[in-house]
Every structure is written in C-alpha cells, then in structure tokens.
Scaffold this motif. Structure first.
Motif, PDB file in Angstrom:
ATOM      1  N   LEU A 240       0.916  -1.274   0.034  1.00  0.00           N
ATOM      2  CA  LEU A 240      -0.098  -0.079  -0.006  1.00  0.00           C
ATOM      3  C   LEU A 240       0.987   1.090  -0.235  1.00  0.00           C
ATOM      4  O   LEU A 240       1.592   1.531   1.057  1.00  0.00           O
ATOM      5  N   LEU A 241       0.833   1.973  -1.198  1.00  0.00           N
ATOM      6  CA  LEU A 241       1.903   3.288  -1.335  1.00  0.00           C
ATOM      7  C   LEU A 241       1.076   4.265  -0.871  1.00  0.00           C
ATOM      8  O   LEU A 241       0.094   4.506  -1.519  1.00  0.00           O
ATOM      9  N   PRO A 242       1.717   5.298  -0.008  1.00  0.00           N
ATOM     10  CA  PRO A 242       0.773   6.450   0.312  1.00  0.00           C
ATOM     11  C   PRO A 242       0.753   7.342  -0.678  1.00  0.00           C
ATOM     12  O   PRO A 242       1.582   7.407  -1.842  1.00  0.00           O
ATOM     13  N   GLY A 243      -0.275   7.982  -0.872  1.00  0.00           N
ATOM     14  CA  GLY A 243      -0.672   8.947  -1.937  1.00  0.00           C
ATOM     15  C   GLY A 243      -1.701   9.962  -1.386  1.00  0.00           C
ATOM     16  O   GLY A 243      -2.185   9.927  -0.441  1.00  0.00           O
ATOM     17  N   THR A 244      -2.010  11.061  -2.141  1.00  0.00           N
ATOM     18  CA  THR A 244      -2.567  12.166  -2.291  1.00  0.00           C
ATOM     19  C   THR A 244      -3.780  12.341  -3.246  1.00  0.00           C
ATOM     20  O   THR A 244      -3.410  12.386  -4.475  1.00  0.00           O
ATOM     21  N   PRO A 268     -10.417  15.718  -2.881  1.00  0.00           N
ATOM     22  CA  PRO A 268      -9.028  16.082  -3.159  1.00  0.00           C
ATOM     23  C   PRO A 268      -8.269  16.482  -2.020  1.00  0.00           C
ATOM     24  O   PRO A 268      -8.882  17.276  -0.981  1.00  0.00           O
ATOM     25  N   GLY A 269      -7.018  16.143  -1.725  1.00  0.00           N
ATOM     26  CA  GLY A 269      -6.312  16.578  -0.562  1.00  0.00           C
ATOM     27  C   GLY A 269      -6.341  15.323   0.528  1.00  0.00           C
ATOM     28  O   GLY A 269      -5.321  15.500   1.582  1.00  0.00           O
ATOM     29  N   CYS A 270      -7.115  14.563   0.117  1.00  0.00           N
ATOM     30  CA  CYS A 270      -7.335  13.535   1.190  1.00  0.00           C
ATOM     31  C   CYS A 270      -5.986  12.470   1.308  1.00  0.00           C
ATOM     32  O   CYS A 270      -5.870  11.883  -0.301  1.00  0.00           O
ATOM     33  N   PRO A 271      -5.376  12.067   2.308  1.00  0.00           N
ATOM     34  CA  PRO A 271      -4.431  11.019   2.133  1.00  0.00           C
ATOM     35  C   PRO A 271      -4.981   9.579   1.910  1.00  0.00           C
ATOM     36  O   PRO A 271      -5.916   9.242   2.840  1.00  0.00           O
ATOM     37  N   VAL A 272      -4.336   8.778   1.276  1.00  0.00           N
ATOM     38  CA  VAL A 272      -4.800   7.702   1.046  1.00  0.00           C
ATOM     39  C   VAL A 272      -3.745   6.741   0.852  1.00  0.00           C
ATOM     40  O   VAL A 272      -2.338   6.857   0.717  1.00  0.00           O
ATOM     41  N   GLU A 273      -3.955   5.272   0.618  1.00  0.00           N
ATOM     42  CA  GLU A 273      -2.968   4.413   0.155  1.00  0.00           C
ATOM     43  C   GLU A 273      -3.426   3.684  -0.780  1.00  0.00           C
ATOM     44  O   GLU A 273      -4.718   3.208  -1.087  1.00  0.00           O
ATOM     45  N   VAL A 274      -2.457   3.367  -1.962  1.00  0.00           N
ATOM     46  CA  VAL A 274      -2.882   2.960  -3.468  1.00  0.00           C
ATOM     47  C   VAL A 274      -2.358   1.470  -3.331  1.00  0.00           C
ATOM     48  O   VAL A 274      -0.929   1.336  -2.959  1.00  0.00           O
ATOM     49  N   LEU A 275      -3.190   0.440  -3.560  1.00  0.00           N
ATOM     50  CA  LEU A 275      -2.557  -0.736  -3.693  1.00  0.00           C
ATOM     51  C   LEU A 275      -1.923  -1.116  -5.014  1.00  0.00           C
ATOM     52  O   LEU A 275      -2.186  -0.944  -6.024  1.00  0.00           O
ATOM     53  N   LEU A 276      -0.706  -1.451  -4.846  1.00  0.00           N
ATOM     54  CA  LEU A 276       0.190  -1.800  -6.052  1.00  0.00           C
ATOM     55  C   LEU A 276       0.742  -3.201  -5.967  1.00  0.00           C
ATOM     56  O   LEU A 276       1.227  -3.588  -4.977  1.00  0.00           O
TER      57      LEU A 276
END
Length: 353
Positions: A240-244, A268-276
């Motif tokens: 899970l890679l951090p993203g915005t 928009p602006g929300c901190p998320v995690e992207v599954l890679l």
C-alpha cells in the motif's frame, strides 16, 4: 440457483463462528470458500452439508430450503456429495467397491456401467480391482472424487481435498478436478486456505475472515479490485503506497500520478493508500522520467524475479520482472507504473505522515 446461502449465522454454543454469510452458486459452477485457518469456512461448509444447524438465515438447494433456524434437513436427504481432507476411503474395499458405495440400491448393471464410466473419467480405467493402499495420494483422491460423484449429487462439497498432498501436486490436481466436474456438469463448492488451489479450480471465490464473507467474486476481481484491506492483503502480494488525492480520477504518489476512479469519500487533498501489485511496477531502463528504486531483496522464481525496492522517499514497493533482467541487491533500478486498476483506501491515521 443451485445453491443459495442467505444471511446465515452459525454458532458453537454462545460462540458465533459464521456471521451473515450470503452468496449464490448457479448450476454447473464451481465456487470456493477461501480464508485462513479458523475463519469459519469449514463450519459454513458443514452447515451447507447439514452437519451443523444454522442460528439465522437460510440455505437452499435447487430452490428447496434445507436449513433455517429450528429446521434442518438431514444430510442424507439433501442430495449432496462430500470429499473429505483425508479421502476417507475404505481400505478393505477395492477401488470399484469404494466407488459403488455411493450407488447402493441401484441395479447391478447400472452400478457396473457407472463405475466403469467414472474409472475412465478419473484416469483409473482397469484398476477397479486394486485396493487404495496400492495407489498414490493423487490417485486415492481421484477415487474419493469418483465415489462422491457416482450418484450425480446436486451439489458436491470438497473440504480441503488437496491439503494432504505434496505442494507440487495440488494446483495440477485442482485443474484436473475442475475439468472432471465440468465434464459431469456438477455444481461444486471447495473449501481451502490455498489461493492457488482456489484460482485453479473455482469460477467464483468467497474470501472469509472472522466468519464473514468479505468478498464473493472472480479471482481476477479479488486480485485487481479487492473490496477491502483484508482481501487486498490476503490475495496475492502487494504493498500500500501512500498518496494524495488530486481529484476524482487521479492520485499523486512517489511513483507519479495514477489515473483511475477514486472512492467518493476520498476528496481532493485526502491522504490515501494505493494498492500496487508486483506486476504494476516495471523496470524501465532508459526512461528519463523513471523513479529510481534501491534493490533491498530479490527472489528468483524461474521465469521471473520478484524484487523488493526502496524509493527515494523511503516507501517500499515490489517489482516483478522477467528473470533475464538480473539486478543485484544494492543496485538502483529505474521504475515506472503500469497500472490499469486503481485501488484506493483512505489512509489509516497511524499511517499518516
């Protein structure tokens, strides 16, 4: 639908084991209950077989309600076959007589014809007079399958049927069993903790955790479109890679901007995690815009190699490449994204920067 499970609860005494389970399986399809040990998958299978009563909900076979709270149709009256983990063959009976056990009450000529058909089907033609101890584990499993298939059950249940076999046999046998069931047109439900078995055999898979079915879906969707973090973590490998969130279609990460649908709760602006997944990250020699990744570990797998890499900002990613691309631990590898499915989860507070 051949099997319908609707809001089923199962408990042992005051301890709930299965909670609100629901799914449906069409005739001729193969389903799977997949999850870690102790998640409730075998208990749910036993309830479908009629060995455990349900505390709430209903189970239907071919439209007939066979389990509700306070009413359970006996297992022998459900038209259900079962293949057990330990095969449960009768050692004192021949292969043919083991198969015939499920055909009691049928005319002798019909039994002989059906036994011959099944021996041919499972690749044991001419071996009906042998005893189970003369067969390999995989062959014994085929006999157990033939015995369960003999009376043409309206549903076949398989409880961890390959777990006692060598690892290298399991996936291949799972594919063989799938082919046999499809040729007979039998609806089946498998229980396993091994996702490779599930992928090799099932049309639809239900991932279970703590007694709940987290997602009932195809293997493709479980891998590429997991419904929640548990499914994302349990199925396959990934990070899970951090993203915005930039907008409804884009997320900015350390590997660049990823396009795709963002959940509506992630503004928009929300901190998320992207599954890679490892195949979402590729090595890109000669790409001036690539992000360098420092190789921390590698696992050679024959046709491909799995690398664990650290990005400049400290984030870790996995990258699966063709094994001809041989990088050493300590090397810096240019990386780029090659994603087609954006899977985003709101970032947990503990994961926030």
């Amino acid at each position: 639908m051949q099997l319908e499970v609707e809001g089923v609860d199962v408990a042992y005494g005051d301890t709930p084991v299965v909670r609100g389970a629901g799914f449906a399986l069409a005739a001729g399809r193969i389903g799977c209950l997949l999850g870690p040990s102790g998640c409730g998958k075998t208990t749910l299978l036993r309830a479908i077989a009629g060995f455990e009563p349900v505390r709430a909900g209903a189970i239907r076979l071919a439209g007939e309600t066979v389990s509700t709270h306070g009413r359970t149709v006996a297992p022998e009256r459900r038209g259900v076959g079962m293949v057990f983990q330990d095969f449960a063959l009768f050692p004192h009976l021949t292969v043919a007589d083991n198969i015939a056990f499920g055909l009691r009450g049928r005319p002798a000529a019909e039994r002989r014809t059906r036994i011959a058909e099944l021996l041919e089907l499972v690749g044991l033609a001419g071996r009906g007079d042998e005893y189970p101890h003369c067969l390999s584990g995989g062959q014994q499993q085929r006999v157990a399958l033939a015995r369960a298939m003999a009376p043409c059950p309206r549903l076949l249940l398989l409880d961890e049927p390959f777990s006692s076999l060598d690892v290298e046999l399991r996936e291949g046998l799972a594919r063989e069993v799938r082919s046999l069931l499809q040729r007979e047109g039998i609806t089946a439900l498998l229980v396993t903790h091994d996702q490779m078995e599930a992928f090799a055999m099932a049309d639809e898979i239900g991932v279970i955790s703590e007694g709940r079915i987290r997602q009932w879906d195809s293997a493709f969707n479980l891998y590429h479109r997991p419904a929640d973090r548990f499914v994302a973590d349990f199925i396959g490998q990934g990070v899970l890679l951090p993203g915005t969130v930039l907008d409804a279609e884009r997320v900015e990460t350390a590997l660049g901007i990823i396009d795709g649908g963002v959940p509506p709760e992630c503004r928009p602006g929300c901190p998320v995690e992207v599954l890679l997944r490892p195949d979402d990250v590729v090595d890109a020699p000669g790409d001036a815009g690539a992000t360098p990744g420092h190789v921390e570990a590698k696992a050679f797998r024959g046709a491909d190699t799995l690398y664990s890499l650290r990005l400049p900002g400290g984030e870790r990613v996995l990258c699966q490449t063709h094994s001809h691309h041989d990088y050493a631990v300590g090397d810096h590898v240019p990386l780029r994204l090659e994603t087609r499915h954006l899977v985003v989860f709101p970032r947990k507070p503990s994961a926030a920067a």
